[in-house]
Structure formats: structure tokens, C-alpha cells
Design an enzyme around this catalytic site. Structure first.
Site, PDB file in Angstrom:
ATOM      1  N   GLY A  45       0.838  -1.194   0.000  1.00 46.68           N
ATOM      2  CA  GLY A  45       0.000   0.000   0.000  1.00 46.68           C
ATOM      3  C   GLY A  45       0.873   1.244   0.000  1.00 46.68           C
ATOM      4  O   GLY A  45       2.000   1.223   0.496  1.00 46.68           O
ATOM      5  N   GLN A  50       3.047   9.970   1.066  1.00 45.80           N
ATOM      6  CA  GLN A  50       4.342   9.275   1.074  1.00 45.80           C
ATOM      7  C   GLN A  50       5.171   9.579  -0.168  1.00 45.80           C
ATOM      8  O   GLN A  50       6.350   9.226  -0.219  1.00 45.80           O
ATOM      9  CB  GLN A  50       4.137   7.762   1.192  1.00 45.80           C
ATOM     10  CG  GLN A  50       3.514   7.346   2.528  1.00 45.80           C
ATOM     11  CD  GLN A  50       3.348   5.845   2.611  1.00 45.80           C
ATOM     12  OE1 GLN A  50       2.357   5.305   2.156  1.00 45.80           O
ATOM     13  NE2 GLN A  50       4.333   5.163   3.178  1.00 45.80           N
ATOM     14  N   CYS A  98       6.021  -0.002   7.226  1.00 45.97           N
ATOM     15  CA  CYS A  98       5.629   1.153   6.415  1.00 45.97           C
ATOM     16  C   CYS A  98       6.832   1.602   5.599  1.00 45.97           C
ATOM     17  O   CYS A  98       7.943   1.688   6.125  1.00 45.97           O
ATOM     18  CB  CYS A  98       5.159   2.276   7.341  1.00 45.97           C
ATOM     19  SG  CYS A  98       4.676   3.767   6.461  1.00 45.97           S
ATOM     20  N   LEU A  99       6.616   1.887   4.315  1.00 49.81           N
ATOM     21  CA  LEU A  99       7.732   2.308   3.465  1.00 49.81           C
ATOM     22  C   LEU A  99       8.341   3.630   3.939  1.00 49.81           C
ATOM     23  O   LEU A  99       9.493   3.919   3.639  1.00 49.81           O
ATOM     24  CB  LEU A  99       7.265   2.434   2.005  1.00 49.81           C
ATOM     25  CG  LEU A  99       6.813   1.121   1.350  1.00 49.81           C
ATOM     26  CD1 LEU A  99       6.279   1.378  -0.049  1.00 49.81           C
ATOM     27  CD2 LEU A  99       7.939   0.099   1.315  1.00 49.81           C
ATOM     28  N   HIS A 140      -4.308   1.388   7.699  1.00 53.64           N
ATOM     29  CA  HIS A 140      -2.927   1.894   7.730  1.00 53.64           C
ATOM     30  C   HIS A 140      -2.759   3.024   6.701  1.00 53.64           C
ATOM     31  O   HIS A 140      -2.242   4.091   7.023  1.00 53.64           O
ATOM     32  CB  HIS A 140      -1.953   0.742   7.445  1.00 53.64           C
ATOM     33  CG  HIS A 140      -0.517   1.165   7.349  1.00 53.64           C
ATOM     34  ND1 HIS A 140       0.449   0.710   8.206  1.00 53.64           N
ATOM     35  CD2 HIS A 140       0.116   2.019   6.485  1.00 53.64           C
ATOM     36  CE1 HIS A 140       1.607   1.272   7.889  1.00 53.64           C
ATOM     37  NE2 HIS A 140       1.441   2.054   6.836  1.00 53.64           N
ATOM     38  N   GLU A 141      -3.233   2.767   5.474  1.00 53.53           N
ATOM     39  CA  GLU A 141      -3.042   3.757   4.399  1.00 53.53           C
ATOM     40  C   GLU A 141      -3.897   5.001   4.616  1.00 53.53           C
ATOM     41  O   GLU A 141      -3.430   6.118   4.404  1.00 53.53           O
ATOM     42  CB  GLU A 141      -3.335   3.144   3.027  1.00 53.53           C
ATOM     43  CG  GLU A 141      -2.448   1.972   2.629  1.00 53.53           C
ATOM     44  CD  GLU A 141      -0.965   2.263   2.778  1.00 53.53           C
ATOM     45  OE1 GLU A 141      -0.559   3.423   2.608  1.00 53.53           O
ATOM     46  OE2 GLU A 141      -0.208   1.322   3.084  1.00 53.53           O
ATOM     47  N   HIS A 144      -2.564   7.559   6.915  1.00 53.05           N
ATOM     48  CA  HIS A 144      -1.573   8.481   6.331  1.00 53.05           C
ATOM     49  C   HIS A 144      -2.239   9.773   5.859  1.00 53.05           C
ATOM     50  O   HIS A 144      -1.629  10.840   5.891  1.00 53.05           O
ATOM     51  CB  HIS A 144      -0.877   7.830   5.135  1.00 53.05           C
ATOM     52  CG  HIS A 144       0.271   6.933   5.484  1.00 53.05           C
ATOM     53  ND1 HIS A 144       1.387   7.369   6.156  1.00 53.05           N
ATOM     54  CD2 HIS A 144       0.479   5.616   5.248  1.00 53.05           C
ATOM     55  CE1 HIS A 144       2.238   6.356   6.319  1.00 53.05           C
ATOM     56  NE2 HIS A 144       1.710   5.278   5.784  1.00 53.05           N
TER      57      HIS A 144
HETATM   58 NI    NI Z   1       2.617   3.381   5.724  1.00 50.11          NI
END
Ligand code: NI
Length: 184
Positions: A45, A50, A98-99, A140-141, A144
Site C-alpha cells: 500500500g 508518502q 511502512c515504506l 494503515h493507508e 496516512h
Molecule cells: Ni505506511
């Protein structure tokens, strides 16, 4: 085109993202770039903040899980202007990464089901209950988009344990295999 992924410490990750207008310029291109960026970094995701954009756009690709979960075969979707309207009462724990937080993996508690409203890539509106792994990734996404990262859900003790890694990220010492954009 692969975009650099913004890492912890970047202010855009703490901003409230805005809904976009239906005629948002080059949306298809942005979504394609986000999928490419996410695939390159082996993520499932990715949210627009991000990649530095404070707008409510998310991509999710769960095909990689389809060996174990066949329902996710070819599951690759974009979510425009998503909002969580309700959550179920049952809370479950699952490991998350998480990236934007390379090298950190922690168990996070979240509701097991959510009611979510969004537009798909064709700008068609949806309002549905989602559960299981997809509900986990969505929460989670979509967090953000409200300036929330998964570490915000950890206990004070767990946060203390990762403090050193977070400080290193802010200092620009993020170690990972993909292109990132740090504060320094
Ligand atoms: Ni993340």
C-alpha cells in the site's frame, strides 16, 4: 516513473490531506506512478503523502498475497478521497511495517472491520464494509491521509524502543533498498 518515498520526519507525512476534485490534473499518471513506486519498494500500500502530495489518494496491491489468500488474485486498486465512516467493535493485532518507516515492524491493534466510502479510479462512488487483511491495509493507508503513522498506535514503551531508529531517520540515515527523501 518511480518517485522517491518520503521518510519519517518529512512534514507532509503529518499533514491532513485534502480531497481532490474530479478533474484533478494527471490523476491517472499519478496513480500509475504510485503503483510503480510501491511495487519497486515491495510494498502492498502507498498513500499520496508518502510521495510528497497532501491529497487523499491511496493505492493498494495485494496480489503478492494471493498464494495464501486467493481472493486477492490480481487485486490492485486505487482509492480516491477515502473516508472511514464506521468501525467494528472487535479489535485485532497484526504486524505492520511502512515504506516511510524503513526497518520498523511492530504489532498494531486495529478494528477488524470498517465501513469505508471512496471513489475508484473511474470516479465511481463506493460505500462498503471491508474486513480482514484488506481492512487492515486500508486503515494503515487511510491513516496516512490524516497525518497518522502506525507508530502512533504503539504503547509508550514500544515507542521508546524504536526512538533511536526514528532519530536516525530524521537525521537522514534511513537504510533501505528504494529511493527515499529524508529531511536532511
Ligand atoms: Ni505506511
Amino acid at each position: 516513473m518511480i518517485l522517491p518515498i518520503y521518510v519519517y520526519g518529512q512534514p507532509v507525512l503529518r499533514q491532513e490531506a485534502e480531497d481532490i476534485a474530479p478533474d484533478y490534473p494527471n490523476l491517472k499518471e499519478l496513480v500509475a506512478n504510485m503503483f510503480e513506486t510501491m511495487d519497486h519498494a515491495d510494498g502492498v500500500g502507498l498513500a499520496a503523502p508518502q510521495v510528497g502530495l497532501p491529497i487523499r489518494v491511496v493505492v493498494i496491491d495485494l496480489d503478492v498475497l494471493s498464494d495464501d489468500m486467493p481472493e486477492f488474485k490480481d487485486f490492485k486498486r486505487a482509492y480516491i478521497n477515502p473516508h472511514i465512516l464506521e468501525t467494528g467493535d472487535k479489535v485485532v493485532s497484526m504486524d505492520e511495517g511502512c515504506l516511510s518507516l524503513p526497518g520498523i515492524h511492530e504489532s498494531v491493534k486495529r478494528p477488524d472491520r470498517i465501513r469505508v466510502q471512496y471513489l475508484d479510479e473511474e470516479m465511481k462512488p463506493h460505500d462498503e464494509w471491508v474486513e480482514g487483511y484488506l481492512a487492515r491495509v486500508m486503515q494503515h493507508e487511510f491513516d496516512h491521509l490524516d497525518g497518522i503513522m502506525f507508530i502512533d498506535h504503539l504503547s509508550a514503551l514500544r515507542k521508546q524502543m524504536i526512538r533511536g531508529k526514528l532519530n536516525n531517520m530524521v537525521k537522514g540515515k534511513a537504510r533501505c533498498s528504494y529511493k527515499v527523501k529524508t529531511v536532511k
